[in-house]
Design a protein around this motif. Structure first.
Motif, PDB file in Angstrom:
ATOM      1  N   VAL A  20     -11.032  -2.366  -3.801  1.00 22.23           N
ATOM      2  CA  VAL A  20     -10.481  -1.095  -4.289  1.00 22.23           C
ATOM      3  C   VAL A  20     -11.049  -0.749  -5.657  1.00 22.23           C
ATOM      4  O   VAL A  20     -11.418   0.403  -5.931  1.00 22.23           O
ATOM      5  CB  VAL A  20      -8.942  -1.169  -4.328  1.00 22.23           C
ATOM      6  CG1 VAL A  20      -8.360   0.063  -5.021  1.00 22.23           C
ATOM      7  CG2 VAL A  20      -8.384  -1.290  -2.917  1.00 22.23           C
ATOM      8  N   SER A  21     -11.155  -1.741  -6.528  1.00 25.23           N
ATOM      9  CA  SER A  21     -11.690  -1.496  -7.871  1.00 25.23           C
ATOM     10  C   SER A  21     -13.148  -1.069  -7.826  1.00 25.23           C
ATOM     11  O   SER A  21     -13.559  -0.140  -8.540  1.00 25.23           O
ATOM     12  CB  SER A  21     -11.535  -2.759  -8.720  1.00 25.23           C
ATOM     13  OG  SER A  21     -10.190  -3.159  -8.802  1.00 25.23           O
ATOM     14  N   LEU A  77       0.827  -1.208   0.000  1.00 26.38           N
ATOM     15  CA  LEU A  77       0.000   0.000   0.000  1.00 26.38           C
ATOM     16  C   LEU A  77       0.863   1.260   0.000  1.00 26.38           C
ATOM     17  O   LEU A  77       0.516   2.256  -0.656  1.00 26.38           O
ATOM     18  CB  LEU A  77      -0.933  -0.008   1.218  1.00 26.38           C
ATOM     19  CG  LEU A  77      -1.974  -1.128   1.260  1.00 26.38           C
ATOM     20  CD1 LEU A  77      -2.773  -1.054   2.553  1.00 26.38           C
ATOM     21  CD2 LEU A  77      -2.904  -1.056   0.055  1.00 26.38           C
ATOM     22  N   LEU A 122      -3.608   2.031 -10.047  1.00 27.04           N
ATOM     23  CA  LEU A 122      -3.800   1.409  -8.741  1.00 27.04           C
ATOM     24  C   LEU A 122      -3.641  -0.105  -8.821  1.00 27.04           C
ATOM     25  O   LEU A 122      -2.958  -0.722  -7.985  1.00 27.04           O
ATOM     26  CB  LEU A 122      -5.173   1.773  -8.194  1.00 27.04           C
ATOM     27  CG  LEU A 122      -5.343   3.172  -7.616  1.00 27.04           C
ATOM     28  CD1 LEU A 122      -6.807   3.433  -7.278  1.00 27.04           C
ATOM     29  CD2 LEU A 122      -4.475   3.365  -6.379  1.00 27.04           C
ATOM     30  N   THR A 178       2.095   1.830  -3.403  1.00 29.02           N
ATOM     31  CA  THR A 178       0.993   2.302  -4.246  1.00 29.02           C
ATOM     32  C   THR A 178       0.744   3.785  -4.031  1.00 29.02           C
ATOM     33  O   THR A 178       0.544   4.542  -4.992  1.00 29.02           O
ATOM     34  CB  THR A 178      -0.278   1.498  -3.950  1.00 29.02           C
ATOM     35  OG1 THR A 178      -0.023   0.101  -4.167  1.00 29.02           O
ATOM     36  CG2 THR A 178      -1.429   1.942  -4.834  1.00 29.02           C
ATOM     37  N   ILE A 203     -14.743   0.401  -5.337  1.00 32.94           N
ATOM     38  CA  ILE A 203     -14.842   1.752  -4.772  1.00 32.94           C
ATOM     39  C   ILE A 203     -14.485   2.795  -5.826  1.00 32.94           C
ATOM     40  O   ILE A 203     -15.177   3.813  -5.984  1.00 32.94           O
ATOM     41  CB  ILE A 203     -13.944   1.879  -3.533  1.00 32.94           C
ATOM     42  CG1 ILE A 203     -14.471   0.998  -2.392  1.00 32.94           C
ATOM     43  CG2 ILE A 203     -13.851   3.336  -3.087  1.00 32.94           C
ATOM     44  CD1 ILE A 203     -13.573   0.970  -1.185  1.00 32.94           C
ATOM     45  N   GLN A 204     -13.399   2.543  -6.559  1.00 32.02           N
ATOM     46  CA  GLN A 204     -12.981   3.496  -7.576  1.00 32.02           C
ATOM     47  C   GLN A 204     -14.019   3.614  -8.688  1.00 32.02           C
ATOM     48  O   GLN A 204     -14.335   4.720  -9.161  1.00 32.02           O
ATOM     49  CB  GLN A 204     -11.630   3.062  -8.161  1.00 32.02           C
ATOM     50  CG  GLN A 204     -11.099   3.992  -9.229  1.00 32.02           C
ATOM     51  CD  GLN A 204     -10.843   5.389  -8.694  1.00 32.02           C
ATOM     52  OE1 GLN A 204     -10.455   5.562  -7.547  1.00 32.02           O
ATOM     53  NE2 GLN A 204     -11.069   6.395  -9.527  1.00 32.02           N
ATOM     54  N   LEU A 239      -9.005  -7.742  -1.579  1.00 33.03           N
ATOM     55  CA  LEU A 239      -8.660  -6.334  -1.385  1.00 33.03           C
ATOM     56  C   LEU A 239      -8.653  -5.585  -2.718  1.00 33.03           C
ATOM     57  O   LEU A 239      -9.167  -4.466  -2.820  1.00 33.03           O
ATOM     58  CB  LEU A 239      -7.297  -6.228  -0.705  1.00 33.03           C
ATOM     59  CG  LEU A 239      -6.737  -4.812  -0.526  1.00 33.03           C
ATOM     60  CD1 LEU A 239      -7.621  -3.987   0.387  1.00 33.03           C
ATOM     61  CD2 LEU A 239      -5.307  -4.864   0.018  1.00 33.03           C
ATOM     62  N   ILE A 240      -8.092  -6.189  -3.760  1.00 35.89           N
ATOM     63  CA  ILE A 240      -8.045  -5.552  -5.066  1.00 35.89           C
ATOM     64  C   ILE A 240      -9.459  -5.341  -5.610  1.00 35.89           C
ATOM     65  O   ILE A 240      -9.777  -4.298  -6.194  1.00 35.89           O
ATOM     66  CB  ILE A 240      -7.189  -6.384  -6.034  1.00 35.89           C
ATOM     67  CG1 ILE A 240      -5.730  -6.349  -5.613  1.00 35.89           C
ATOM     68  CG2 ILE A 240      -7.340  -5.876  -7.460  1.00 35.89           C
ATOM     69  CD1 ILE A 240      -4.817  -7.157  -6.503  1.00 35.89           C
ATOM     70  N   LEU A 245      -0.536  -2.185  -7.035  1.00 36.77           N
ATOM     71  CA  LEU A 245      -0.827  -3.193  -6.021  1.00 36.77           C
ATOM     72  C   LEU A 245      -0.191  -4.539  -6.349  1.00 36.77           C
ATOM     73  O   LEU A 245       0.046  -5.355  -5.444  1.00 36.77           O
ATOM     74  CB  LEU A 245      -2.334  -3.356  -5.861  1.00 36.77           C
ATOM     75  CG  LEU A 245      -3.073  -2.226  -5.160  1.00 36.77           C
ATOM     76  CD1 LEU A 245      -4.579  -2.432  -5.242  1.00 36.77           C
ATOM     77  CD2 LEU A 245      -2.643  -2.118  -3.701  1.00 36.77           C
TER      78      LEU A 245
END
Length: 319
Positions: free
Chosen positions: A302-303, A96, A246, A99, A305-306, A298-299, A250
């Motif tokens: 994140v994807s 992180l 991102l 990143t 949310i983005q 986790l990936i 990662l």
């Protein structure tokens, strides 16, 4: 044969009855559904993505080793151990941190270089080539080049340059915990910024020129044109670049493994290197699989949310 006399009218011929519609086809041919064209892709997709994914999930629920001598079902014990493993959390933090350090410069530097290349009229091809060419190099070549530049001794080009200016040479670029991660980030920026640069350059060339001409007629300066025309027109491209960057950051592995090996003191070891060490050095394939799927989750988060943020911005702009 019938004959008619002059003056006798003949009745018009009756129209032929309409043909009966063809019977409904019960079974359609595969080609009408496109299965003939998609079947090769589906087979490859299933063999090389779906099956390994399901097999890895099954393996993460066992105590399988690399030799294949055991594969006993242990449930979610591997996941419970991974969530309490300090090495998992430290390597995840390193990932992180890398990143955060690399994503913002890669987006900003890529945009700035694209803006300069878009307005450059002399040797523009050389400017574009010089920034995109490193992206075409393999990771091993890039890492060896930068190892020669920042090698922590008199052999390194950076230390020789510092010595020429009377500055203190011998900085532990890769052996000091204060500089090791920054050195990897600097290498990554030089290597991969060309891809973002190319995306931004293509987006800049697609902006209608009449927008700038109208702004100039209204007396808008270069800064106002950049702020009110260029940046809003590049908003969707920035979203794409940010998501791709991102995900790429990662998944950092090559640069760290070649340049620092995860050191010093595991300060640069990413989560993927710890997965590699757990599976191929510690011979715990089941445990390494569990760590992989935790990182995969986790990936995905994140994807999502983005993508949600990007979709909300598009809806606000549409209104």
């Amino acid at each position: 044969m019938t004959t008619t006399t002059p003056g006798e009218l003949t009745a018009p011929a009756e129209p032929a009855p309409p043909k009966a519609p063809p019977p409904a086809t019960v079974r359609r041919h595969w080609s009408e559904h496109g299965l003939v064209f998609t079947l090769p892709f589906l087979v490859v997709y299933g063999l090389f993505l779906v099956w390994p994914l399901l097999s890895g999930i099954r393996m993460s629920l066992t105590n399988a080793d690399i030799a294949g001598t055991r594969s006993d079902y242990i449930g979610f014990d591997n996941y419970a151990e991974a969530l309490t493993d300090p090495d998992v959390w430290s390597s995840l933090w390193n990932t992180l941190w890398f990143t955060l350090l690399s994503t913002v410069p890669l987006v900003v530097v890529g945009l700035v270089l694209a803006l300069l290349a878009h307005h450059l009229r002399v040797v523009a091809w050389l400017w574009r080539l010089s920034w995109f060419a490193p992206f075409l190099l393999p990771s091993g070549v890039v890492c060896l080049l930068w190892l020669w530049v920042i090698y922590p001794s008199d052999f390194g080009f950076a230390d020789q340059l510092l010595a020429e200016f009377g500055l203190h040479p011998g900085i532990g670029w890769l052996t000091d915990t204060r500089y090791a991660m920054l050195s990897v980030v600097l290498t990554t920026i030089w290597w991969t910024v060309g891809f973002n640069f190319l995306l931004y350059l293509a987006a800049l060339q697609s902006i209608p020129q009449h927008l700038y001409e109208a702004a100039e007629l209204d007396g808008a300066g270069a800064w106002h044109r950049l702020r009110h025309i260029t940046l809003p027109q590049l908003r969707s491209t920035t979203g794409v670049v940010l998501v791709l960057q991102l995900l790429a950051s990662l998944k950092i592995f090559d640069q760290v493994y070649i340049m620092t090996g995860g050191g010093p003191d595991e300060s640069t070891r990413p989560i993927l290197q710890y997965v590699y060490q757990s599976g191929f050095t510690g011979y715990r394939i089941g445990y390494a699989s569990a760590i992989s799927y935790i990182f995969f989750a986790l990936i995905v988060i994140v994807s999502l949310i983005q993508l949600r943020i990007t979709r909300r911005r598009r809806e606000e702009n549409a209104l």
